[in-house]
Write a protein that holds these residues in place. Structure first.
Motif, short mmCIF file in Angstrom:
data_model
loop_
_atom_site.label_atom_id
_atom_site.label_comp_id
_atom_site.label_asym_id
_atom_site.label_seq_id
_atom_site.Cartn_x
_atom_site.Cartn_y
_atom_site.Cartn_z
N THR A 34 44.25 40.89 52.38
CA THR A 34 42.80 40.05 52.52
C THR A 34 42.58 39.14 51.32
O THR A 34 43.24 39.21 50.58
N LYS A 35 41.55 38.25 51.78
CA LYS A 35 41.40 37.27 50.82
C LYS A 35 40.95 38.06 49.66
O LYS A 35 41.10 37.40 48.48
N GLU A 36 40.09 38.96 49.70
CA GLU A 36 39.63 39.58 48.34
C GLU A 36 40.86 40.26 47.68
O GLU A 36 40.63 40.09 46.42
#
Length: 90
Positions: A34-36
């Motif tokens: 994920t981006k996170e």
């Protein structure tokens, strides 16, 4: 008591670290992450100057992305159900 500063890296060592960072970032640019997670990883990547450690992380990232792909393909195969015609199986 102050922590001693890390020794300066030679130009060859910096090249290896730079290459390892780039390779790790490329591995993390996969839908499994994920981006996170990429943002959290970036802080560790930028702070680390050990090329061997960065490459170990890359190997772990590749293994995780492969497992993600296997799981995704398995789910897709289960969703398709039986073939519409026997010739489609080959």
């Amino acid at each position: 008591m102050e922590t001693p500063a890390a020794p300066a890296l030679t130009s060859g060592e910096m090249l290896m670290v730079s290459s390892a960072r780039r390779n790790l970032r490329q591995a993390l640019n996969h839908p499994a992450f994920t981006k996170e997670r990429r943002e959290k990883a970036e802080a560790l990547i930028a702070a680390n100057t050990n090329a061997a450690q960065l490459m170990k992380w890359k190997l772990l990232a590749l293994k995780e992305s492969e497992a993600w792909e296997d799981t995704t393909l398995q789910k897709e195969a289960e969703e398709l159900g039986p073939a519409a015609h026997p010739d489609y199986l080959s």
